[in-house]
Write a protein that holds these residues in place. Structure first.
Motif, PDB file in Angstrom:
ATOM      1  N   LEU A 157       0.830  -1.200   0.000  1.00 48.65           N
ATOM      2  CA  LEU A 157       0.000   0.000   0.000  1.00 48.65           C
ATOM      3  C   LEU A 157       0.870   1.257   0.000  1.00 48.65           C
ATOM      4  O   LEU A 157       0.540   2.257  -0.655  1.00 48.65           O
ATOM      5  CB  LEU A 157      -0.929   0.001   1.219  1.00 48.65           C
ATOM      6  CG  LEU A 157      -2.120  -0.952   1.153  1.00 48.65           C
ATOM      7  CD1 LEU A 157      -2.851  -0.975   2.498  1.00 48.65           C
ATOM      8  CD2 LEU A 157      -3.085  -0.566   0.035  1.00 48.65           C
ATOM      9  N   THR A 170      -3.375  -1.081   9.136  1.00 53.35           N
ATOM     10  CA  THR A 170      -4.248  -2.087   8.553  1.00 53.35           C
ATOM     11  C   THR A 170      -3.815  -3.468   9.029  1.00 53.35           C
ATOM     12  O   THR A 170      -2.787  -3.609   9.707  1.00 53.35           O
ATOM     13  CB  THR A 170      -4.217  -2.009   7.016  1.00 53.35           C
ATOM     14  OG1 THR A 170      -5.242  -2.839   6.471  1.00 53.35           O
ATOM     15  CG2 THR A 170      -2.860  -2.442   6.454  1.00 53.35           C
ATOM     16  N   ALA A 182      -7.712  -9.450   3.691  1.00 48.49           N
ATOM     17  CA  ALA A 182      -7.309  -8.052   3.849  1.00 48.49           C
ATOM     18  C   ALA A 182      -8.455  -7.307   4.515  1.00 48.49           C
ATOM     19  O   ALA A 182      -9.560  -7.240   3.979  1.00 48.49           O
ATOM     20  CB  ALA A 182      -7.004  -7.432   2.493  1.00 48.49           C
ATOM     21  N   TRP A 184      -9.995  -4.410   4.888  1.00 45.94           N
ATOM     22  CA  TRP A 184     -10.134  -3.051   4.360  1.00 45.94           C
ATOM     23  C   TRP A 184     -10.955  -2.156   5.283  1.00 45.94           C
ATOM     24  O   TRP A 184     -10.721  -0.945   5.366  1.00 45.94           O
ATOM     25  CB  TRP A 184     -10.779  -3.085   2.974  1.00 45.94           C
ATOM     26  CG  TRP A 184      -9.877  -3.608   1.901  1.00 45.94           C
ATOM     27  CD1 TRP A 184      -9.993  -4.787   1.229  1.00 45.94           C
ATOM     28  CD2 TRP A 184      -8.710  -2.966   1.365  1.00 45.94           C
ATOM     29  NE1 TRP A 184      -8.975  -4.930   0.323  1.00 45.94           N
ATOM     30  CE2 TRP A 184      -8.176  -3.816   0.373  1.00 45.94           C
ATOM     31  CE3 TRP A 184      -8.066  -1.752   1.631  1.00 45.94           C
ATOM     32  CZ2 TRP A 184      -7.028  -3.497  -0.352  1.00 45.94           C
ATOM     33  CZ3 TRP A 184      -6.928  -1.428   0.907  1.00 45.94           C
ATOM     34  CH2 TRP A 184      -6.418  -2.292  -0.067  1.00 45.94           C
ATOM     35  N   SER A 185     -11.911  -2.744   5.992  1.00 44.05           N
ATOM     36  CA  SER A 185     -12.759  -1.934   6.874  1.00 44.05           C
ATOM     37  C   SER A 185     -11.964  -1.347   8.037  1.00 44.05           C
ATOM     38  O   SER A 185     -12.399  -0.388   8.675  1.00 44.05           O
ATOM     39  CB  SER A 185     -13.925  -2.768   7.406  1.00 44.05           C
ATOM     40  OG  SER A 185     -13.463  -3.811   8.247  1.00 44.05           O
ATOM     41  N   THR A 187      -8.639  -0.454   7.607  1.00 40.49           N
ATOM     42  CA  THR A 187      -7.510   0.247   7.001  1.00 40.49           C
ATOM     43  C   THR A 187      -7.715   1.755   7.055  1.00 40.49           C
ATOM     44  O   THR A 187      -8.781   2.262   6.676  1.00 40.49           O
ATOM     45  CB  THR A 187      -7.333  -0.188   5.536  1.00 40.49           C
ATOM     46  OG1 THR A 187      -7.147  -1.615   5.490  1.00 40.49           O
ATOM     47  CG2 THR A 187      -6.136   0.504   4.900  1.00 40.49           C
ATOM     48  N   SER A 193     -10.105   6.338   5.335  1.00 37.51           N
ATOM     49  CA  SER A 193     -10.149   5.000   4.762  1.00 37.51           C
ATOM     50  C   SER A 193      -9.330   4.995   3.476  1.00 37.51           C
ATOM     51  O   SER A 193      -8.990   6.058   2.922  1.00 37.51           O
ATOM     52  CB  SER A 193     -11.587   4.603   4.446  1.00 37.51           C
ATOM     53  OG  SER A 193     -12.091   5.384   3.372  1.00 37.51           O
ATOM     54  N   ALA A 194      -8.994   3.793   2.987  1.00 34.82           N
ATOM     55  CA  ALA A 194      -8.226   3.703   1.744  1.00 34.82           C
ATOM     56  C   ALA A 194      -8.982   4.359   0.593  1.00 34.82           C
ATOM     57  O   ALA A 194      -8.391   5.056  -0.241  1.00 34.82           O
ATOM     58  CB  ALA A 194      -7.925   2.242   1.430  1.00 34.82           C
ATOM     59  N   ASP A 195     -10.298   4.149   0.543  1.00 36.17           N
ATOM     60  CA  ASP A 195     -11.114   4.754  -0.519  1.00 36.17           C
ATOM     61  C   ASP A 195     -11.098   6.277  -0.428  1.00 36.17           C
ATOM     62  O   ASP A 195     -10.989   6.973  -1.446  1.00 36.17           O
ATOM     63  CB  ASP A 195     -12.555   4.241  -0.436  1.00 36.17           C
ATOM     64  CG  ASP A 195     -12.685   2.795  -0.880  1.00 36.17           C
ATOM     65  OD1 ASP A 195     -11.851   2.358  -1.694  1.00 36.17           O
ATOM     66  OD2 ASP A 195     -13.615   2.112  -0.414  1.00 36.17           O
ATOM     67  N   SER A 207     -10.295   1.632  -8.015  1.00 41.97           N
ATOM     68  CA  SER A 207     -10.473   0.644  -6.939  1.00 41.97           C
ATOM     69  C   SER A 207      -9.832  -0.706  -7.231  1.00 41.97           C
ATOM     70  O   SER A 207      -9.895  -1.612  -6.393  1.00 41.97           O
ATOM     71  CB  SER A 207     -11.964   0.444  -6.675  1.00 41.97           C
ATOM     72  OG  SER A 207     -12.609  -0.055  -7.842  1.00 41.97           O
ATOM     73  N   LYS A 210      -7.648  -2.705  -4.701  1.00 39.19           N
ATOM     74  CA  LYS A 210      -8.220  -3.441  -3.570  1.00 39.19           C
ATOM     75  C   LYS A 210      -8.339  -4.932  -3.868  1.00 39.19           C
ATOM     76  O   LYS A 210      -8.550  -5.734  -2.955  1.00 39.19           O
ATOM     77  CB  LYS A 210      -9.583  -2.850  -3.201  1.00 39.19           C
ATOM     78  CG  LYS A 210      -9.474  -1.399  -2.698  1.00 39.19           C
ATOM     79  CD  LYS A 210     -10.781  -0.849  -2.200  1.00 39.19           C
ATOM     80  CE  LYS A 210     -11.126  -1.373  -0.836  1.00 39.19           C
ATOM     81  NZ  LYS A 210     -12.326  -0.697  -0.267  1.00 39.19           N
ATOM     82  N   GLU A 294     -15.864  -9.603   5.378  1.00 40.49           N
ATOM     83  CA  GLU A 294     -14.661  -9.986   6.105  1.00 40.49           C
ATOM     84  C   GLU A 294     -14.973 -11.016   7.178  1.00 40.49           C
ATOM     85  O   GLU A 294     -14.215 -11.982   7.367  1.00 40.49           O
ATOM     86  CB  GLU A 294     -14.018  -8.750   6.727  1.00 40.49           C
ATOM     87  CG  GLU A 294     -13.433  -7.787   5.720  1.00 40.49           C
ATOM     88  CD  GLU A 294     -13.206  -6.385   6.259  1.00 40.49           C
ATOM     89  OE1 GLU A 294     -12.619  -5.558   5.541  1.00 40.49           O
ATOM     90  OE2 GLU A 294     -13.635  -6.108   7.402  1.00 40.49           O
TER      91      GLU A 294
END
Length: 314
Positions: A157, A170, A182, A184-185, A187, A193-195, A207, A210, A294
């Motif tokens: 990342l 993360t 992974a 993501w929630s 991260t 957030s990554a987004d 995206s 991801k 997840e």
């Protein structure tokens, strides 16, 4: 930290010897004992490391037998048969279980109060086997889990976003292997957030990362194995980090392989999950808020490992 800290490493292969080197550089032990079925290899590694004594903090490094590990604070288990190119970590389970059936009783005999840190693969299954064979409380039997996978994730990342890996927070959770997840929630980068970071800071970001980055993390070990036949440096640093958290009683949150006892609705299996780590070993698993996907994948990962345990020659 105790000035007379003793750490024993079972296995003088690439991972075991590099782990000894990492611990030596960090000055985490006053004594390091290396044990291997290949006594010449263990002796050579101990000699080679000892010859650097003038450049590090005082440490006595020896090779020996199981009795020489007596009263270790931590016993790190790297011995076993690693995966060959084309094999998964789970392909080698029964080969290593037979080794552990001989090895663990000897370790326990001389180290009834030690913390056992399993690094050999498949690490989650072998940590569970070690827990069963040792009779130790689960807090004192832990695996390296997804500590390395999480570092790989943060590194990739950081390369993608062109920022320091230490500023990316993360986790990779679940099996240290093909069913890892992974998270993501969980991260975040500077609280974003990554987004959100992608939207605000990366003009051409989409995206697709991801999917591509977690896949690259999962396959990283296989790529290294195919190119040089083994992995050693990053995993040794991951082990060093776990040892540091224990000896300094940091209460650090690391994704070690811990025994689930109902957390997330999962029971009687070891998986990599954020865990508070200190001088007692694994203090407690953190039940962090995962999203539905997840959580489902974590259950799937647990199911895969349980199935292998049931099929194995325990």
């Amino acid at each position: 930290m105790d000035k007379r800290t003793k750490i024993s490493i079972i296995g003088a292969g690439f991972v075991g010897s590099t782990t000894a080197y990492a611990l030596m550089l960090e000055g985490l032990a006053s004594e390091i004992v290396i044990v291997d079925i290949n006594k010449d290899k263990a002796m050579a590694e101990a000699m080679d490391l000892s010859h650097g004594a003038a450049f590090v903090k005082p440490v006595n490094i020896i090779s020996g037998e199981y009795e020489d590990t007596k009263d270790s604070d931590i016993v790190i288990i790297t011995a076993g048969i690693g995966p060959k190119p084309g094999e998964t970590r789970l392909d080698i389970i029964n080969k290593n279980i037979s080794i552990f059936k001989t090895m663990i009783p000897q370790i326990v005999k001389y180290n009834p109060n030690a913390i056992l840190l399993v690094v050999s693969n498949p690490v989650d299954v072998l940590t569970y086997i070690t827990y069963k064979l040792s009779g130790f409380p689960s807090s004192r039997v832990i695996g390296s889990g997804t500590v390395l996978d999480t570092s790989r994730f943060r590194y990739m990342l950081s390369e993608h976003f062109n920022i320091d890996a230490r500023n990316i927070h993360t986790y990779i959770i679940g099996e240290h292997g093909d069913s890892e997840i992974a998270a993501w929630s969980l991260t975040n980068i500077a609280g974003m957030s990554a987004d959100e970071y992608c939207l605000k800071m990366c003009a051409n970001c989409d995206s697709s990362f991801k999917n591509s980055i977690p896949e690259a993390v999962k396959n990283a070990a296989y790529e290294i194995l195919n190119r040089k036949g083994y992995t050693n440096y990053a995993v040794a640093l991951a082990v060093r980090r776990i040892v540091e958290a224990i000896l300094r009683d940091e209460n650090a949150i690391l994704t070690i392989s811990s025994l689930f006892t109902g957390q997330y609705g999962i029971d009687d299996v070891y998986l990599g999950i954020p865990t508070v780590v200190g001088k007692a070993g694994a203090k407690n698993i953190l039940e962090v808020s995962l999203n539905e996907e997840e959580s489902s994948k974590l259950h799937e990962s647990a199911g895969i490992l349980k199935e292998y345990i049931l099929k194995s020659d325990i």
